[in-house]
Structure formats: C-alpha cells, structure tokens
Design a protein around this motif. Structure first.
Motif, PDB file in Angstrom:
ATOM      1  N   LEU A  26       0.836  -1.208   0.000  1.00  0.00           N
ATOM      2  CA  LEU A  26       0.000   0.000   0.000  1.00  0.00           C
ATOM      3  C   LEU A  26       0.867   1.252   0.000  1.00  0.00           C
ATOM      4  CD1 LEU A  26      -2.889  -1.007   2.449  1.00  0.00           C
ATOM      5  CD2 LEU A  26      -2.962  -0.855  -0.035  1.00  0.00           C
TER       6      LEU A  26
ATOM      7  N   LEU B 244       2.119   1.658  -3.494  1.00  0.00           N
ATOM      8  CA  LEU B 244       1.029   2.131  -4.350  1.00  0.00           C
ATOM      9  C   LEU B 244       0.839   3.623  -4.160  1.00  0.00           C
ATOM     10  CD1 LEU B 244      -1.955  -0.389  -4.093  1.00  0.00           C
ATOM     11  CD2 LEU B 244      -0.773   0.349  -6.157  1.00  0.00           C
ATOM     12  N   ALA B 245       0.868   4.042  -2.902  1.00  0.00           N
ATOM     13  CA  ALA B 245       0.588   5.435  -2.586  1.00  0.00           C
ATOM     14  C   ALA B 245       1.721   6.334  -3.035  1.00  0.00           C
ATOM     15  CB  ALA B 245       0.341   5.581  -1.095  1.00  0.00           C
TER      16      ALA B 245
ATOM     17  N   GLU C 147       0.557   7.591  -9.658  1.00  0.00           N
ATOM     18  CA  GLU C 147      -0.557   6.760 -10.107  1.00  0.00           C
ATOM     19  C   GLU C 147      -0.882   7.041 -11.560  1.00  0.00           C
ATOM     20  OE1 GLU C 147      -5.126   5.777  -8.974  1.00  0.00           O
ATOM     21  OE2 GLU C 147      -4.120   7.503  -8.056  1.00  0.00           O
TER      22      GLU C 147
ATOM     23  N   ARG D 112      -0.044   1.640 -15.616  1.00  0.00           N
ATOM     24  CA  ARG D 112      -1.491   1.615 -15.732  1.00  0.00           C
ATOM     25  C   ARG D 112      -2.010   0.192 -15.810  1.00  0.00           C
ATOM     26  NH1 ARG D 112      -2.563   5.137 -20.495  1.00  0.00           N
ATOM     27  NH2 ARG D 112      -2.425   3.200 -21.643  1.00  0.00           N
TER      28      ARG D 112
ATOM     29  N   SER E 276      -4.806  -9.078  -5.805  1.00  0.00           N
ATOM     30  CA  SER E 276      -5.910  -8.251  -6.257  1.00  0.00           C
ATOM     31  C   SER E 276      -6.109  -7.063  -5.324  1.00  0.00           C
ATOM     32  CB  SER E 276      -7.195  -9.070  -6.330  1.00  0.00           C
ATOM     33  OG  SER E 276      -7.680  -9.285  -5.035  1.00  0.00           O
ATOM     34  N   LEU E 277      -6.635  -6.011  -5.890  1.00  0.00           N
ATOM     35  CA  LEU E 277      -6.892  -4.804  -5.119  1.00  0.00           C
ATOM     36  C   LEU E 277      -7.841  -5.108  -3.976  1.00  0.00           C
ATOM     37  CD1 LEU E 277      -6.498  -1.757  -4.984  1.00  0.00           C
ATOM     38  CD2 LEU E 277      -8.446  -1.506  -6.509  1.00  0.00           C
ATOM     39  N   ARG E 278      -8.851  -5.943  -4.285  1.00  0.00           N
ATOM     40  CA  ARG E 278      -9.840  -6.248  -3.267  1.00  0.00           C
ATOM     41  C   ARG E 278      -9.202  -6.934  -2.066  1.00  0.00           C
ATOM     42  NH1 ARG E 278     -14.980  -9.882  -4.702  1.00  0.00           N
ATOM     43  NH2 ARG E 278     -13.363 -11.457  -4.898  1.00  0.00           N
TER      44      ARG E 278
ATOM     45  N   ILE F   5      -7.282  -4.536   0.146  1.00  0.00           N
ATOM     46  CA  ILE F   5      -8.078  -3.634   0.963  1.00  0.00           C
ATOM     47  C   ILE F   5      -8.742  -4.360   2.128  1.00  0.00           C
ATOM     48  CG2 ILE F   5     -10.198  -2.263   0.920  1.00  0.00           C
ATOM     49  CD1 ILE F   5      -9.347  -1.363  -1.904  1.00  0.00           C
ATOM     50  N   THR F   6      -9.130  -5.612   1.882  1.00  0.00           N
ATOM     51  CA  THR F   6      -9.926  -6.299   2.897  1.00  0.00           C
ATOM     52  C   THR F   6      -9.084  -7.108   3.887  1.00  0.00           C
ATOM     53  OG1 THR F   6     -10.223  -8.082   1.290  1.00  0.00           O
ATOM     54  CG2 THR F   6     -12.017  -6.496   1.513  1.00  0.00           C
TER      55      THR F   6
ATOM     56  N   ARG G  58      -3.376  -5.367   7.442  1.00  0.00           N
ATOM     57  CA  ARG G  58      -2.216  -4.740   6.810  1.00  0.00           C
ATOM     58  C   ARG G  58      -0.909  -5.444   7.123  1.00  0.00           C
ATOM     59  NH1 ARG G  58      -2.980   1.473   5.269  1.00  0.00           N
ATOM     60  NH2 ARG G  58      -5.118   1.216   4.568  1.00  0.00           N
TER      61      ARG G  58
ATOM     62  N   LEU H 167      -6.118  -6.339 -17.137  1.00  0.00           N
ATOM     63  CA  LEU H 167      -5.637  -5.139 -17.821  1.00  0.00           C
ATOM     64  C   LEU H 167      -4.204  -5.328 -18.290  1.00  0.00           C
ATOM     65  CD1 LEU H 167      -7.161  -2.413 -15.531  1.00  0.00           C
ATOM     66  CD2 LEU H 167      -7.670  -2.767 -17.940  1.00  0.00           C
TER      67      LEU H 167
END
Lengths: 438, 438
Positions: free
Chosen positions: A140, A143-144, A148, A154, A172-174, A177-178, A181, A214
């Motif tokens: 994370l 990513l931050a 971006e 991309r 995966s992004l999901r 996030i879930t 950390r 993608l």
C-alpha cells in the motif's frame, strides 16, 4: 524561428493537442524541424515523439545530438524506447544508449531484441514486483508513493516474484483492501497467468478476450519475469497492424507520410508499381494474341477494360470478406473448399445479374445482340472465376506463410484480367460470323 | 445435435477459445445454429454473442424465444446490450426488453438512442458513484464487495455526484489508501474531467491520448452523469471503424460474413457493383469516341487497360497516404494545395520512370518507336493526374462531409480511366501518320 521565441513557442504547444502539434511539426521543412526539436524542452519533444508514427519518431530523434536525444528518450516508456532505438542505425542507437541512464539503456537493449508483434515486443519493462514475505502495508505504501498517473504502470497488479525472479502470484486490489495490513502477500496472492516473450499478437488478443485482465506478466523461456504486456498495448498493435495491411493493399510500403523526402517516397511507391507493370504486361499479352479478332470487331475494345474492371471489383469483395474472416479467426486453411462453394454460389447469382446488365448495354449501344451475348457471357463466367479466386487466394497465401494483404490484390487482378480478356476475345472469335453478319 | 449431448457440448465449448467457438457456430447451418443457441447454457451463449460481430450477434439472439434471449442479454455489458438491441426490429427488441430485468431494460433503451461513434454510444451505464459525504471506508467496502473482475467496472475510479446526479469529483486510489478511513470524500476528491454524450470518437481518442485515464465520466447536456466510457471501448471502436473503412474501400457493405444468407450477401455486393457499372460505362464511352483511331492502330487496344490500371494503382497509393494522414490528423481540409504540390512532384518523378518503362516495352514489343512515345507519354501525364486526384479527393470528400473511404476509390478510377483512355487515343490520333508510317 529564433531562440528568443522559445517561451511563446512553448505556450503555443501547450495550447495544441498532441496530434495538432505533430501536424504543425510535420509541415515544417526538414531544417526547421531539426532546429525546433533541438530547442524544445524535452518533455514537449517527448510528447511529439510519443504521438508520431514510428518512422517519424526515429527521424525526429536521430537528428539530435546524442545527449539531447537521450534526455528525450529517458522520459519515454520502455516499449516506445525500444521501438525507436530498434529502427535506428546501429551506430546512432549506441551513441544515444550510452547517454541514457544505464538502467533504461539496459531495458531498451533487452526489449529491442524481441519481435514487434510478440509479447516481448509489446511489453513494458517497468513492473511492480514484491516478495512473498512482503506485507500488505508495504504494498500500500508503494502504491501510494507511485505516480498513479504513470501510464507505464497503468492497469498493473502487484506481482509476487520468487528469488529466481519468477512470477509466482498476483495480488488483487480487493484482497489488499480487505486483509489485515500486517498479513504477508503469500497469504492473499493467487497464481498469475503468464505469457512467454515469444507469444504472438493473435494469441494475446485471444487471451485478453477471454479474461478481463488489464495486463499480463511476460516471462522468458526460463520462467523469469521480463515485463508486463497491457491490454491497451495489444489493442494498439492490433489496430496498427490492420492499418498497415490496408495500406499494403493499396501499394504503400512502410509508413509513408508526406513529410518524408520525395525520392524515398517515390522509390518505395515505384518498387510496388514496377512489379505491377510486369503483371500488366502478362495480362495484356492475351489481348495481343487476338489482335485479328479485335481488328474485325473494334467495338470489343470498348468492353475489354469494363469486363476486367468489373470482375476485379467482384473479386476484391471476396478478398475483403476472406481477409475479415481470417482476422476474426472464422476461417482457417482447412476451409478452402467451403469458402469456394460459398463464393461460387454468389458468383453465379451476381454473374448472371451483371452479365445481363452489361449484355443489354452492349446490345443497345452497338445495336448488335451477339455483341451483348459475348460481353454478357464473358462477364458472367469471369465473375464466378473472380470471386472464387478472391475468396480462396488470401486463405491459401496465409497457409503458405505469405502475407495475404500484400499479394492477394495483384494476383487476383492479373488472373481476372487474363481470364476476362481471354473470355471476351475467344467468345468473339467463336461468334465472329454472327458479330459481323448482324 | 440432440439434447442428450448437452454435457459433451458444454465440455467441448469449454475447451475452445471464444473465437474458435464462434467459428464452429458460424459453420453450422442456420437451423442447427438456432437449435444450438437454444439449448446452450446462457453463459456460453453470452460468450458467443460477445465475441461475434454485431450483425451475427443480432442474428443469434433474435432467433431465440424472448425469455431465453433476455436471459442471455442480462449477462452482457450495457454497451453490448444496446448495440444488439439497437440493430433489431422494433418489435423483437421490445419483446426481449419486456423480459429483461427492468433496470437493464431501462439502461438499454437509454443507451440505444445514442449514435454509435459518440461517447454515449460507447459508454457503459454501470457507474461507481458516491456522495460527497460518504466516507473512505464506505468506498473501500464497496470496492471490496464489487466483483473486481467485472469487465464493466474495469478501470473506473469512484466518481462523486451531487444531488442532481452531476459528477463533481473523482477519487484516486492513492488518496483512498493514504487518507484516514473516516475522512469524507469531499476532502480528497479532485474535479472530474467529463465528456458529453455527443462527444465524437475522434475527440475521445485525442482525450485518451492526452491523459492517462482508463475511463471518463459521460454527462448529458444538463450535466447529469449518464455513464462511463473506457479507454478500451474507444480503442475497440477505432479499430472497428478502420476495419469497416477498409472493407468499404473493397466494396463490402455492412458486416458481411459467409454465414449470412446467399441472397442478402449477393444483394449487398450488387448494390455497390451496379454503381460501378455506370462509372465504367462513362469511362468506356471515351474509347467509343475514338473507334476509328483504334481501328487504324489496333495495337493501342493492348495498352489501354494497362495505362488505366497503372494510373489507378498510382492514384490508389496517394489515396492510401491521404487516408492515413487524415486518420492521424496530419492533414485538414486547408491542406489541399500543399498535398497537391507534394503529390504532383512525386507524380512527375514516377510518371517519367513508368512512362519510360512502358514506352520501351511498347516500342520493343511492336517495333514502333512512336507507339512507345504515345503510350509512355500518356502514362506519364496520367500518373501526375492520378496521384493529384488520389491525394486530394479524400480530403475534399471529408470537407464536404462525405465518407472518403467509400467514394475515393470509384471516383479516382473513373477519372483516371477516362483521362488515360483520352490521353492514349488522342495522342495516337495526333501521331497517326507516324504510327502508320513506321
């Protein structure tokens, strides 16, 4: 154009869209263009190079001093860097690579070695990689901190690699996030679908059609990660390829633009035209063999180009449908007979209609029913021949490893011209008493 | 094909890629195809419909009972739903819409109203929207619950809308990750770049070239959010358009595939060919006016098709370059004179080379130097005419709102045929004493 106008110039380019800027630049003389690209800030020059077709991009960059060229190249994506460097002379390419940051230069050398329409040629070298033991919060943070908006990243997912640089999973992004950390990536990653550097464009299109990724990680033969090929790079390459095919069909070799030197353009066009002259002479020799028949019924000469042109058009329609079905993967080389059957049926229907039409025209125009019969019958038969050949030639060329876009048209035209001339003139010879008696 | 084989059939389709499945299906007879699509599970049928060109997709869906068709349609993206429904007969479309979930049916009715090559026609209706007052954790929860693989939401950012459904901001992934989870979206969103439903494809291409967005929110004239247009939808539409243009140039109307009924295919091809007959008759009337000249020197008839064909090829090359430069935005309708100048120069060089070549051939073949002079001179002049017309006709057609892909070819051929015939025959008439005396 003087250096003092630079600020105005920059403001001017800021107002233009990328394609407008490129248009403005390609309309300058070669000398003005060289001067302009030298004094423009490298970000603006880089935008021009990005927008330009490959050959123009190379032209823009290779006129520059190596250090300025390297500065512009360093701001481009690795895929574009490789494309531009790959088309330059060895010597100039080396001079520029020497001035680029060593990391970029190394990527470019590697990428420029792959074929254009393979995963290796389309991928970018910049990849988002992590280790199994990395935690979610490390990802994370990364990513931050990443830009971006950076086009190069991309649509990439974070890929997990092992100590041999082999991709073993994708995150995966999901799940990022879930999950907690502090969890390690090994607990949330799923196996990654990979492609080889040698995977051809058509297979990539199929893969992206089947899956909604993608981007796909690209690996060397030994399984180590080489880069990422994105959906949009694949779609762009597909588009570019079909544009090129359409140009080739019209006898354009390479990426001709009117900003290129006259003699280069002329030479390239002539290389295609001179092959065409030979084919034309072969077809015309059929007429030459029937000079007596022609001399006896001179009105035939009016209809010779008409019959050959109309048949050529009918045949071209069949070529068009075959090319499209080849592109869509709807026909393979095993379908020659089926395609021929379908085209022959349409040839019979259209041949009768067109033959009747042109036969009536000939009859009414010259007041000779037998002339109408000769011309109409010749066009009807030649239409069947033309669509049969037009339908199967692209498929056969593809089977024998030739590019159907280049050779189908000239082959078709030569055969339909010859067959058309022969049909009209031999039918005329056969009906000569009636043609002269009426 | 019996229902008992269904399991085997499903297993078979699972093994095939989407394009292979489509190929298999298009090779069945119409009756077998109808039966197959009826018994296939709707996910597999939907994959076929997704892969198929529009006309085939419509054909597959409209043979089904409305409820089965609706079931398949419900699994497609709203953009594809609208494309398929938009091409159906009103009555059949309504029957299917009545059976679809009301939310989908409503979206489809809305989307089907927009023109194909505009943001409205290319967008999807499914959008990821939030309110200013929503917190970051609400967005993250939503992100985590969404099917991330859902193609329809691919590349979308969360958009923030106001109470009038107007997009007022967009939230970046980076800011989502780096901000406190309790913060409201209003504190981290940035203004969204939007496009109108009427924005044409070319402008969308420019926008996506300029920015690295994966998708852009599309708004109605009143500013309310209508959908999202994705980069890949724009790239696909661009590719599809250039394929269609290339087919149109070859005289293919619509999306012909060999699986379509014979008479439909025949009628469409004839519609283009019959226009061509008229143009051919006009050109041939030039020959007719010179029958006496032809009768005196019958060898001329051998070279008539050759001169017109070679000029046609030269002209087509110029058409090809103009079409490409139009696509790249490198020429506009103001550049007619510049383009003409560039083409005329190349025409002079190539005309001299080709004229010398064909003149020598004619001289040696027929042993008549004046015949060589007539044919060579005619081809040289006609090459200049052909490339001039070929270069500027597409640009002029575009200026007058016509599709250059359709009309350029036939227009060019007619003019170069007429000019070619006229040049050869009038030069022959002029040099008649020398032609006969040699």
């Amino acid at each position: 154009l003087t250096d003092e106008d630079l600020d105005g110039l920059i403001a001017f380019f800021d107002l233009l869209s990328a394609s407008e800027s490129l248009r403005a630049v390609t309309q300058l003389s070669a000398k003005e263009r060289d001067h302009l690209i030298t004094i423009l800030p490298s970000e603006i020059a880089a935008e021009l190079v990005e927008e330009a077709p490959n050959e123009v991009a190379v032209d823009l960059v290779e006129r520059l001093e190596a250090d300025k060229a390297a500065e512009i190249m360093d701001t481009l994506g690795s895929d574009l860097q490789a494309d531009v460097i790959g088309e330059m002379d060895q010597e100039e390419a080396e001079a520029i690579l020497a001035e680029m940051t060593s990391e970029h230069a190394q990527d470019v050398r590697r990428l420029a070695a792959y074929d254009d329409d393979t995963a290796g040629g389309l991928m970018i070298a910049e990849v988002f990689t992590f280790r199994q033991s990395d935690s979610i919060s490390q990802v994370l943070l990364q990513l931050a901190s990443e830009e971006e908006e950076d086009e190069r990243l991309r649509g990439q997912h974070p890929y997990v690699i092992d100590e041999d640089n082999k991709p073993i999973g994708v995150v995966s992004l999901r799940s990022l996030i879930t999950s907690r950390r502090s969890a390690s990536l090994s607990s949330i990653m799923v196996p990654a679908v990979t492609v080889l550097v040698s995977t051809p464009l058509d297979d990539l299109v199929d893969l992206f059609d089947k899956h909604s990724f993608l981007g796909l990680p690209v690996v060397e033969a030994d399984g180590s990660l080489a880069g990422v090929v994105s959906r949009s790079a694949v779609e762009e390459a597909l588009h570019e390829r079909s544009e090129m095919q359409s140009l080739k069909r019209q006898g354009i070799v390479g990426d001709e633009l009117r900003s290129m030197p006259l003699l280069l353009r002329s030479r390239r066009r002539l290389s295609w035209l001179s092959a065409n002259i030979v084919l034309n002479i072969i077809a015309a020799s059929v007429i030459s063999a029937y000079e007596e028949t022609l001399a006896a019924v001179i009105a035939i000469a009016i209809f010779l180009p008409m019959v050959s042109d109309m048949s050529g058009c009918s045949g071209n329609q069949a070529v068009g449908v075959s090319m499209r079905e080849l592109t869509l993967g709807l026909v393979t080389s095993r379908d020659v007979f089926r395609v021929w059957l379908k085209e022959a049926s349409i040839g019979i229907v259209n041949g009768i209609v067109l033959g009747l039409l042109i036969g009536m025209v000939a009859w009414i125009w010259k007041g000779n029913a037998y002339l109408g019969l000769v011309i109409g019958l010749a066009l009807a038969i030649n239409t069947v021949i033309a669509v049969s050949i037009g339908g199967i030639v692209p498929i056969l060329l593809k089977r024998f490893g030739q590019d159907p876009a280049v050779a189908s048209g000239p082959l078709l035209t030569t055969v339909t011209d010859m067959a058309g001339f022969f049909l009209v003139l031999s039918l005329a010879a056969f009906f000569m008493p009636q043609l002269l008696g009426a």
